[in-house]
Design an enzyme around this catalytic site. Structure first.
Site, short mmCIF file in Angstrom:
data_model
loop_
_atom_site.label_atom_id
_atom_site.label_comp_id
_atom_site.label_asym_id
_atom_site.label_seq_id
_atom_site.Cartn_x
_atom_site.Cartn_y
_atom_site.Cartn_z
CE1 TYR A 36 0.35 1.82 4.27
CE2 TYR A 36 0.87 -0.51 4.47
CZ TYR A 36 0.92 0.78 4.97
OH TYR A 36 1.53 1.03 6.17
CB CYS A 37 1.40 4.08 -1.70
SG CYS A 37 0.13 4.27 -2.97
NE ARG A 38 -0.96 11.20 -1.00
CZ ARG A 38 -2.04 11.79 -1.50
NH1 ARG A 38 -3.08 12.02 -0.72
NH2 ARG A 38 -2.09 12.15 -2.75
#
Length: 103
Positions: free
Chosen positions: A65-67
């Protein structure tokens, strides 16, 4: 790579005893809060990101995941090209995350 909704991501993660959670945001973003048990490798490191990914256990299942889900999608594609077959992208990233966050 598979894009998973938060519900799918969480359900699959809970049932997976070979899971590894990977946060590909910057260290500054990671410090603002992360999903429990996540390891941080910044995708913006470029070649160093590739080198760090190459050190990972290719038999694990990676929950990435990221932002917002864009960088983690790129990371999953890179991971697939490096021989990591099971990389799952969290759609919407941590901005859409409704689970626990470590501050």
């Amino acid at each position: 790579m598979a894009d998973l909704s938060q519900k799918e991501w969480v359900e699959q993660l809970k049932a997976d005893d070979n899971a590894f959670i990977l946060d590909v945001r910057t260290p500054a973003e990671f410090q603002q809060g992360f999903i429990p048990e996540a390891t941080n490798i910044d995708i913006y490191l470029g070649q160093k990101f590739v080198e760090e990914v190459e050190k990972l256990d290719k038999t694990k299942n990676y929950y990435v995941y990221c932002r917002s889900g864009a960088r983690s999608g790129q990371a999953c594609n890179i991971m697939n090209s490096l021989g990591i077959e099971k990389a799952y992208n969290l759609q919407g990233g941590i901005m859409a995350w409704q689970g626990e966050v470590v501050q």
